[in-house]
Motif scaffolding. Structure first.
Motif, PDB file in Angstrom:
ATOM      1  N   PHE A 126       0.824  -1.200   0.000  1.00 35.96           N
ATOM      2  CA  PHE A 126       0.000   0.000   0.000  1.00 35.96           C
ATOM      3  C   PHE A 126       0.865   1.261   0.000  1.00 35.96           C
ATOM      4  O   PHE A 126       0.661   2.160  -0.819  1.00 35.96           O
ATOM      5  N   GLU A 127       1.877   1.238   0.907  1.00 40.23           N
ATOM      6  CA  GLU A 127       2.794   2.382   1.003  1.00 40.23           C
ATOM      7  C   GLU A 127       3.484   2.612  -0.365  1.00 40.23           C
ATOM      8  O   GLU A 127       3.598   3.727  -0.871  1.00 40.23           O
ATOM      9  N   LYS A 128       3.912   1.457  -0.925  1.00 39.23           N
ATOM     10  CA  LYS A 128       4.680   1.487  -2.171  1.00 39.23           C
ATOM     11  C   LYS A 128       3.821   2.086  -3.287  1.00 39.23           C
ATOM     12  O   LYS A 128       4.234   3.046  -3.959  1.00 39.23           O
ATOM     13  N   THR A 129       2.602   1.567  -3.437  1.00 38.31           N
ATOM     14  CA  THR A 129       1.720   2.080  -4.476  1.00 38.31           C
ATOM     15  C   THR A 129       1.396   3.541  -4.240  1.00 38.31           C
ATOM     16  O   THR A 129       1.314   4.330  -5.175  1.00 38.31           O
ATOM     17  N   LEU A 130       1.230   3.842  -2.941  1.00 35.22           N
ATOM     18  CA  LEU A 130       0.925   5.237  -2.618  1.00 35.22           C
ATOM     19  C   LEU A 130       2.082   6.158  -3.006  1.00 35.22           C
ATOM     20  O   LEU A 130       1.861   7.231  -3.600  1.00 35.22           O
ATOM     21  N   ASP A 131       3.306   5.732  -2.653  1.00 41.19           N
ATOM     22  CA  ASP A 131       4.492   6.533  -3.016  1.00 41.19           C
ATOM     23  C   ASP A 131       4.550   6.716  -4.523  1.00 41.19           C
ATOM     24  O   ASP A 131       4.792   7.829  -5.009  1.00 41.19           O
ATOM     25  N   LEU A 132       4.313   5.601  -5.258  1.00 46.19           N
ATOM     26  CA  LEU A 132       4.372   5.651  -6.702  1.00 46.19           C
ATOM     27  C   LEU A 132       3.305   6.606  -7.229  1.00 46.19           C
ATOM     28  O   LEU A 132       3.539   7.385  -8.137  1.00 46.19           O
ATOM     29  N   ALA A 133       2.122   6.551  -6.646  1.00 48.78           N
ATOM     30  CA  ALA A 133       1.023   7.422  -7.079  1.00 48.78           C
ATOM     31  C   ALA A 133       1.378   8.886  -6.816  1.00 48.78           C
ATOM     32  O   ALA A 133       1.098   9.751  -7.647  1.00 48.78           O
TER      33      ALA A 133
END
Lengths: 596, 148
Positions: A126-133
């Motif tokens: 979730f964190e990773k996708t959020l950072d990417l977003a």
């Protein structure tokens, strides 16, 4: 009998009470157990629901985070990210609470640990996708794969939560199954126990009511006893009193007051009040005896006088004995009787006895007068007559000789009267004089004494053999002597007397005119003659003193002989009867008791 | 006993009985000497004189004033000097009690005063001629009372 059943029923009641108490205790214990089980299963259900809720919360927090993230990615508006911060701490809290709730369940703990790893991984993605977003790399392949991976982990988290929910439901089901058996039987069991308790109570009630009935009967009996005691107290002139030894208090019965000449319960029943009635001369004696009673807790027979208020003196007799009641209290039960009448009677009897003694002495001196003083002048008269006849015969005229003859016969009669009277008064009873005697020998002695007149009259005397008896020998000899001489005296002219003496035994019932006797059988001796006899109507009269049926010129006799016979037979506790017809002889029958 | 006569003594308070007694002996014409005392006191005074002549036979009335026949009998039996006197009780009554008392106290014979003078004479002659030694050795209560 009644009392015994009362005692046994008391034991029965004790057992019933013990049983009831035990049953109630058991019931209480069981109910407590049941309620505890019920509350436990309720807690279990609650616990499962809490776990459910926490799991739901966990899932919804993850969903919130996911949907927030998606909204941010679509709109790129950072305000959608705010709930993310909340849901993270919420997740932590939920996990902590879940851990605590299932701390007793190792399976769930394991599940939670797995879930935490999954959630952490999910969060990481979730964190990773959020950072990417945030860095606008949504279209990068890295983001897309991460996003997919996020969805996968999310699904595995959801499955895990579903697993846990199922597991928790299974747990609940198991517990329910376990407790449902006992719980479903419990009301029935409690109902039975209640019924049994009610039955026992009913039984107890029946027993108690039965006992109450017996007690009531006993009470009525006691009441009757009390009443009859009161009556007998009045009739027999006695009163009862109780001294309670421990409290040193007294109780007086109503009649005790009446004996003192007072109204029942008219004054306090104390020792002082009672002793106040004591006769002044007996006061010291009574006080001493009462002190002894207090000391020994016993009262032997005592005797004293009291003075009633109106001045009447009464004689009292008292007696007491200690009784220990069922509670261990000592009571001295006393009886005081008014013996004034007895004492009066005793005094009267004593006076009479003295009078009798005086009379007896007078009689004894009369005997002496009769035997000595009366005989002496008579003897001299007779001796002087014999002197006159011998010495002065020639000097007397024919008339004088007739007169002398008359004086002579009169004085001879006087002598026989005195002799017979003496004989009568000497025929007394004395117990020592009784001895086993051969009656045949006594009869022979009497015949021997009469030998001269028997041969003169050419009389024939026959007799049965008579068994020996316990008698006063000289009196029985006298009895035969008098009866035989009576038969000889009243014989018919020119007919030789025939006297038959026979022996038999008679039962008391066949004895004429005897109503009561302590002896059952009687020796029966009858003396039958062929003399002049007499009218049957005189059969009783002839035994009374001085009674004669003939003129003394016809037949000599003093009228004492048969009275002596009666007295002798009386002395031997026997009876004498006479049966006769004029000119056909008489039968005298003597009945003497057969002793031993 | 002296060879020539029998010494007879009577103690009786009754004048008539004393008369009968002496007249009987007068008529009997036996070899006897008769002395009479009018009561027990007189009799004992006479006997107790140290030089008194003791009678062969003593007739004792029982019922006498001052000193009764029974008292005299006891005194005489207590005194060794009088042991040879034959004692004849001479009384109106013949009660069991009197007979018993005098027998126990050592009298030799008991005479009931008769009511006929000829009987009296017979009794007195029998008593005077009685063999006392023989009578006393075989004495018992049955032959103690003299019967005619």
């Amino acid at each position: 009998m009644l009392l015994k059943s009362l005692y046994s029923s008391e034991r029965f009641l004790k057992i019933i009470f013990g049983l009831s108490l035990f049953i109630v205790l058991v019931m209480g214990g069981m109910s407590y157990q049941l309620i505890r089980k019920l509350s436990k299963s309720f807690e279990d259900v609650q616990h499962t629901y809490q776990v459910h809720i926490e799991l739901e919360k966990l899932l919804s927090a993850l969903k919130d985070a996911e949907s927030g993230k998606r909204a941010f990615i679509i709109s790129n508006d950072s305000t959608f990210l705010e709930p993310l911060l909340n849901s993270e701490s919420e997740l932590e809290g939920s996990l902590e609470r879940l851990k605590f709730l299932t701390k007793n369940n190792p399976e769930q703990q394991k599940n939670i640990a797995e879930l935490k790893i999954k959630i952490d991984k999910n969060l990481e993605i979730f964190e990773k996708t959020l950072d990417l977003a945030q860095s606008n790399k949504i279209d990068s392949p890295e983001f897309i794969s991460s996003f997919k991976e996020g969805r996968q982990t999310m699904n595995s988290v959801r499955f895990k939560i579903m697993d846990m929910t199922t597991h928790e439901n299974q747990e609940l089901g198991l517990r329910k199954e376990k407790s449902s058996k006992t719980l479903s039987n419990a009301p029935m069991f409690l109902y039975y126990v209640l019924i049994i308790s009610l039955l026992i109570l009913l039984l107890t009630y029946l027993q108690i009511s039965k006992n109450l009935k017996i007690l009531k009967e006993k009470n009525e009996l006691l009441e009757t006893f009390k009443e009859s005691t009161t009556q007998s107290e009045i009739i027999s002139k006695h009163g009862n009193w109780i001294w309670h030894v421990e409290d040193n208090t007294f109780e007086f019965s109503d009649n005790l007051y009446r004996l003192l000449g007072e109204e029942p319960q008219s004054f306090e029943p104390t020792l002082e009040n009672f002793i106040a009635f004591a006769h002044p001369d007996d006061l010291d004696k009574l006080t001493e005896q009462v002190n002894k009673m207090m000391e020994n807790e016993d009262l032997p027979f005592i005797h004293y006088r009291i003075v009633q208020k109106n001045g009447t003196i009464k004689h009292f007799k008292a007696y007491g004995k200690v009784l220990i009641d069922s509670d261990g209290h000592r009571k001295l039960l006393g009886t005081t009787a008014d013996i004034t009448d007895e004492i009066e009677n005793y005094r009267l009897i004593e006076e009479r006895n003295l009078e009798l003694e005086r009379n007896n002495k007078e009689l004894a001196s009369f005997n002496y007068v009769a035997s000595h003083d009366l005989q002496e002048p008579l003897r001299k008269i007779q001796t002087f007559i014999s002197r006159l006849e011998d010495k002065e015969q020639a000097n007397l005229s024919d008339n004088g000789k007739v007169y002398i003859g008359r004086i002579k016969s009169s004085s001879a009669r006087m002598r026989s009267l005195i002799d017979d009277l003496l004989q009568f008064s000497r025929t007394n009873k004395s117990e020592e004089a009784f001895e086993d005697s051969n009656i045949n020998i006594l009869l022979e002695t009497a015949k021997h004494d009469l030998a001269e007149i028997i041969s003169d009259k050419r009389a024939r005397i026959s007799s049965d053999s008579i068994p020996s008896m316990k008698v006063i020998p000289f009196q029985i000899k006298q009895l035969f002597l008098n009866l035989i001489s009576n038969s000889l005296k009243y014989s018919r002219e020119n007919v030789a007397p025939v006297i038959t003496i026979s022996y038999s035994q008679t039962h008391i019932d066949d004895l004429p005119k005897v109503k009561y006797s302590k002896h059952n059988r009687y020796h029966t001796i009858s003396v039958k003659d062929n003399g002049i006899g007499f009218e049957q109507e005189y059969a009783e009269q002839i035994f009374t003193l001085f009674s004669r049926l003939h003129n003394k010129n016809e037949y000599s006799g003093t009228g004492i002989g048969l009275s002596i016979c009666k007295k002798i037979v009386d002395n031997h506790h026997g009876y004498i009867t006479a049966e006769s017809k004029p000119n056909q002889g008489s039968t005298f029958t003597v009945y003497l008791p057969i002793t031993n | 006993m002296r060879e020539d006569y029998t010494y007879v003594v009577l103690a009786d308070d009754d004048e008539d009985d004393r008369l009968f007694f002496t007249e009987a002996f007068e008529e009997l014409k036996m070899k006897t000497k008769v002395d009479i005392y009018k009561d027990g006191v007189d009799l004992m005074n006479a006997l107790n004189q140290s030089d008194s002549v003791l009678p062969n036979i003593l007739f004792l009335d029982l019922n006498m004033p001052m000193k009764s026949g029974l008292e005299c009998l006891k005194e005489i039996k207590d005194n060794q000097r009088f042991k040879d006197i034959a004692i004849a009780i001479y009384s109106t009554s013949a009660s069991e009690e009197d007979i018993e008392d005098t027998f126990v106290n050592g009298a030799n014979i008991y005479i009931k005063k008769p009511n006929n003078f000829n009987n009296l004479k017979k009794i007195l002659s029998d008593v005077v001629t009685m063999n006392w030694q023989y009578h006393t050795s075989g004495l018992n209560k049955d032959n103690f009372l003299l019967r005619l």
